[in-house]
Design an enzyme around this catalytic site. Structure first.
Site, PDB file in Angstrom:
ATOM      1  N   PRO A   1       0.857  -1.315   0.033  1.00  0.00           N
ATOM      2  CA  PRO A   1      -0.066  -0.105   0.147  1.00  0.00           C
ATOM      3  C   PRO A   1       0.767   1.370  -0.075  1.00  0.00           C
ATOM      4  O   PRO A   1       1.855   1.376   0.839  1.00  0.00           O
ATOM      5  CB  PRO A   1      -0.706  -0.004   1.418  1.00  0.00           C
ATOM      6  CG  PRO A   1      -0.593  -1.652   1.903  1.00  0.00           C
ATOM      7  CD  PRO A   1       0.546  -1.990   1.130  1.00  0.00           C
ATOM      8  N   GLU A   2       0.778   2.079  -0.794  1.00  0.00           N
ATOM      9  CA  GLU A   2       1.153   3.430  -1.119  1.00  0.00           C
ATOM     10  C   GLU A   2       0.211   4.478  -0.898  1.00  0.00           C
ATOM     11  O   GLU A   2      -0.925   4.156  -0.220  1.00  0.00           O
ATOM     12  CB  GLU A   2       1.920   3.659  -2.431  1.00  0.00           C
ATOM     13  CG  GLU A   2       2.939   2.228  -2.702  1.00  0.00           C
ATOM     14  CD  GLU A   2       3.532   2.726  -4.102  1.00  0.00           C
ATOM     15  OE1 GLU A   2       3.637   3.846  -4.585  1.00  0.00           O
ATOM     16  OE2 GLU A   2       3.937   1.597  -4.845  1.00  0.00           O
TER      17      GLU A   2
ATOM     18  N   ARG B   1      21.741  14.806  -4.530  1.00  0.00           N
ATOM     19  CA  ARG B   1      21.895  13.368  -4.374  1.00  0.00           C
ATOM     20  C   ARG B   1      22.632  12.661  -5.700  1.00  0.00           C
ATOM     21  O   ARG B   1      22.304  13.026  -6.764  1.00  0.00           O
ATOM     22  CB  ARG B   1      20.855  12.747  -3.991  1.00  0.00           C
ATOM     23  CG  ARG B   1      20.109  13.405  -2.857  1.00  0.00           C
ATOM     24  CD  ARG B   1      20.064  12.511  -1.453  1.00  0.00           C
ATOM     25  NE  ARG B   1      19.359  13.027  -0.504  1.00  0.00           N
ATOM     26  CZ  ARG B   1      18.196  12.653   0.042  1.00  0.00           C
ATOM     27  NH1 ARG B   1      17.822  11.235  -0.312  1.00  0.00           N
ATOM     28  NH2 ARG B   1      17.637  13.154   1.232  1.00  0.00           N
TER      29      ARG B   1
END
Ligand SMILES: [Zn+2]
Length: 273
Positions: free
Chosen positions: A2-3, A154
């Site tokens: 689940p997101e 990053r």
């Protein structure tokens, strides 16, 4: 797994069914998912309380009670929290049953047992991890500038960067692949090489992909069920996730599968630069 859209779908179901319901009793079959406090305190604290509101932060579901305490649920891989008539047969791996004043039950089940429940009093320090979350794409102040500030330097692959919950809350593997495909960006490019215009595309597409998935009541790829135990429909609208070696929906090139930062990733080598 689940997101954000799946948890939001569950939250909406909980909001519809739970508000005003009192917890009459709690049956615990397996307490490994209760992270805080200890099981006896958890039961004593929640028994007799009434649900007053719901909330969500990233993939964390918050259920608020009438003494201003909070029950927090994180479904992780295979957790399910379902409001159901008490006559419904129990699913396998049902660990906790809340018996409610309207005669229904709220059942927590979890096949792989990575899910977590926490109960916290008002003002207590948050021990759930939700306090470390970054902005979520549906937040009003979420924008390309925010992504550039948090992720722009990053060196890791952009896919790994946007999966960092401390930067982007709620996005997981399914929607990250979808967002990168729609944005035409290769998942393996270093985040530091993404241009301002590309971050803008990413920010916009994160928003639209998640909103569309909420509209479709989440993606049921293997395990997800909503708060009433029904499957979502967003799996019918996925463009690349779960479609390795199938033709790209835009250009027909065979979609490639690889691990990026340890996560299975599907992308189109022609459409995504
Ligand atoms: Zn393509």
């Amino acid at each position: 797994m689940p997101e954000l859209p799946e948890v939001e779908t569950v939250r909406r179901d909980m909001h519809e069914h739970l508000l005003g319901c009192k917890i009459l009793d709690i049956e615990i079959k397996n307490d490994a998912c209760i992270k805080c406090p200890d099981t006896a305190t958890f039961i004593a604290a929640l028994k007799g309380k009434t649900f007053t509101d719901t909330g969500r932060e990233g993939k964390y579901l918050r259920l608020f009670l009438d003494d201003e305490s909070t029950l927090t649920v994180h479904l992780r891989m295979t957790g399910r929290i379902i409001y159901t008539p008490s006559t419904t047969p129990h699913r396998e791996h049902t660990h906790i049953i809340f018996k409610l004043s309207d005669g229904a039950e709220l059942r927590y089940s979890d096949t792989r047992r990575f899910g977590c429940l926490w109960w916290q009093q008002k003002g207590e320090e948050d021990c759930t991890g939700a306090q470390n979350l970054g902005l979520e794409p549906l937040d009003e102040s979420f924008c390309a500038e925010y992504l550039i500030k948090t992720l722009g330097k990053r060196k890791m692959p952009v896919k790994s960067a946007i999966l960092d919950q401390r930067a982007v809350a709620g996005l997981g593997n399914i929607y990250a692949d979808e967002v990168l495909f729609i944005s035409g960006i290769s998942p393996t490019r270093p985040a530091a090489d993404i241009s301002t215009e590309e971050w803008q595309r990413l920010a916009e597409n994160m928003r639209s992909v998640l909103l569309d998935a909420i509209e479709n009541r989440g993606t049921t790829f293997s395990d997800f069920l909503d708060g009433e135990g029904k499957i979502g429909s967003n799996q019918h609208f996925l463009r690349v996730y779960g479609k390795k070696h199938q033709p790209c929906p835009t250009c027909n090139t065979e979609l490639q599968y690889q691990k990026v930062g340890g996560r299975g990733t599907v992308h189109c080598p022609n459409c995504q630069k």
